[in-house]
Design a protein around this motif. Sequence first.
Motif, PDB file in Angstrom:
ATOM      1  N   SER A  27     120.539  34.013  35.505  1.00  0.00           N
ATOM      2  CA  SER A  27     118.813  34.398  35.482  1.00  0.00           C
ATOM      3  C   SER A  27     119.110  35.484  36.373  1.00  0.00           C
ATOM      4  O   SER A  27     119.029  36.152  37.030  1.00  0.00           O
ATOM      5  N   GLU A  58     120.815  35.377  39.830  1.00  0.00           N
ATOM      6  CA  GLU A  58     121.430  34.377  40.112  1.00  0.00           C
ATOM      7  C   GLU A  58     122.320  32.917  39.292  1.00  0.00           C
ATOM      8  O   GLU A  58     122.331  33.298  37.575  1.00  0.00           O
ATOM      9  N   TYR A  60     124.402  30.036  37.885  1.00  0.00           N
ATOM     10  CA  TYR A  60     123.750  28.552  37.512  1.00  0.00           C
ATOM     11  C   TYR A  60     124.950  27.689  36.491  1.00  0.00           C
ATOM     12  O   TYR A  60     124.841  27.976  35.910  1.00  0.00           O
ATOM     13  N   LEU A  65     121.824  25.871  41.684  1.00  0.00           N
ATOM     14  CA  LEU A  65     122.180  27.521  41.876  1.00  0.00           C
ATOM     15  C   LEU A  65     123.265  27.851  42.902  1.00  0.00           C
ATOM     16  O   LEU A  65     124.510  26.996  43.596  1.00  0.00           O
ATOM     17  N   ARG A  68     124.889  34.627  43.715  1.00  0.00           N
ATOM     18  CA  ARG A  68     123.952  35.850  43.244  1.00  0.00           C
ATOM     19  C   ARG A  68     124.677  36.856  43.080  1.00  0.00           C
ATOM     20  O   ARG A  68     125.795  36.612  43.691  1.00  0.00           O
TER      21      ARG A  68
END
Length: 96
Positions: A27, A58, A60, A65, A68
């Motif tokens: 994301s 991020e 996923y 999550l 990062r």
Amino acid sequence: MADTQTSTNSDSAANPFVQVPIEITISVGRARPTVKELLQLTQNTVLPLDKRIEDPVELYVGDKLIARGELEELEGDPQGRLAVRLTEVADLKSGL
């Protein structure tokens, strides 16, 4: 180093699911247009995101999550594909 390799091999033998590929979604940000703006989208419309170019992305698995990182161009790739350099990783051994 040998202990890690042995552990990985025994994990694979004990649990065949560790070899199953999963999809990770990256994301880079979210857009929040109004319904009116959404209906007016056309080719070449610029849709502003809530992140800046230098902000972390991020990662996923489903809605969980897991990490990062920073976007970068895949080194040596003639097609200029993107990659993610991880800067934070969740403890995934406790489950997704």
